[in-house]
Design an enzyme around this catalytic site. Structure first.
Site, PDB file in Angstrom:
ATOM      1  CG  HIS A  62      -0.451   0.284   2.505  1.00  0.00           C
ATOM      2  ND1 HIS A  62       0.261  -0.645   3.235  1.00  0.00           N
ATOM      3  CD2 HIS A  62      -0.461   1.409   3.260  1.00  0.00           C
ATOM      4  CE1 HIS A  62       0.643  -0.100   4.374  1.00  0.00           C
ATOM      5  NE2 HIS A  62       0.227   1.142   4.416  1.00  0.00           N
ATOM      6  CE  LYS A  66       3.842   6.988   3.418  1.00  0.00           C
ATOM      7  NZ  LYS A  66       3.528   6.788   4.836  1.00  0.00           N
TER       8      LYS A  66
END
Ligand SMILES: [Fe+2]
Ligand SMILES: [Fe+2]
Length: 198
Positions: A62, A66
Site C-alpha cells: 500500500h 513512499k
C-alpha cells in the site's frame, strides 16, 4: 491466469517492500503488519479466501509509493507544512505508477488506490465517499490507521492498542466505516487474549 504468476507476484511484491523499507527505518515492518491486520480483518468480515489474499497483498504494497517521497519529509520530526503534506499524499499516485506493469493484480490495485479515502469523502487522492470506496480500501484504511498510531514515528511516541481503538472509535461514522472498525476491534481483542493466554 498462468499458475506461476501469483507466486511471482508475491515474491516481486516482497522485493519492492524490502526496497522501500531499506529507505526508511520508520516504515520498516509497517507494510507487513498492515498486511497481517488487514487480512485478519477481512477474514473476520467473512470475505472469501481469495479476497483475503488480495487484501494481504495490497497491505504489503500500500505504501510502495513512499519510495518516491523525499527523506527529509518522511523523517521530519514535526508537523508538515502544506507543500510537504501534498508531497506525502502523492505516494498513492506514485505507488500506482510503480505497480502499473502489474495490471493483472486487478482489485489489489483498487485497494491500494483507496487506502487513504474516507467514509465521508475527507480522504485523498480522489475524495470519494461511502460505497464508491472499494471494500479492500476501507479495510486497509483501518489497518493502516491502527498501525500508524500504535507505532513510533519520527514526530511522536506510540500509543497502546487500547488507546488507539478508543481514539479510532471517535472517527467511526465520519471517516471510518462502522462494520470494518468492529471487525478490526475483534481482531485486536482476539490477539490481546491470545497474548494473555500465552
Ligand atoms: Fe499510505
Ligand atoms: Fe501506511
Amino acid at each position: 491466469m498462468d499458475a506461476a504468476r501469483p507466486f511471482a507476484s508475491a515474491a516481486f511484491a516482497e522485493t519492492l517492500i524490502n526496497a522501500m523499507e531499506a529507505k526508511n527505518p520508520y516504515l520498516r515492518g509497517h507494510s507487513q503488519r498492515v498486511a497481517d491486520i488487514a487480512a485478519s480483518t477481512a477474514e473476520v468480515m467473512g470475505l472469501s479466501p481469495d479476497v483475503v489474499e488480495q487484501v494481504r497483498l495490497a497491505g504489503g504494497l500500500h505504501d510502495i509509493g513512499k519510495i518516491g517521497i523525499r527523506e527529509a519529509v518522511l523523517d521530519k520530526p514535526g508537523p508538515l507544512d502544506p507543500d510537504e503534506y501534498a508531497h506525502v499524499k502523492d505516494h498513492v499516485r506514485i505507488g500506482l505508477e510503480i505497480l502499473a506493469p502489474m495490471g493483472h493484480l486487478g482489485p489489489v490495485l483498487d485497494f491500494i488506490r483507496d487506502h487513504h479515502e474516507r467514509l465521508d469523502g475527507s480522504g485523498y487522492p480522489s475524495g470519494i465517499s461511502g460505497e464508491a470506496i472499494s471494500l479492500g480500501g476501507r479495510i486497509l484504511a483501518v489497518a493502516d490507521t491502527f498501525d500508524a498510531l500504535t507505532s513510533k514515528r519520527a514526530y511522536r511516541d506510540s500509543r497502546t492498542g487500547r488507546e488507539t481503538l478508543g481514539y479510532m472509535r471517535s472517527l467511526v461514522g465520519t471517516s471510518l466505516f462502522p462494520d470494518v472498525f468492529d471487525a478490526l476491534q475483534r481482531v485486536v481483542e482476539q490477539r490481546r487474549s491470545l497474548v494473555f493466554l500465552g
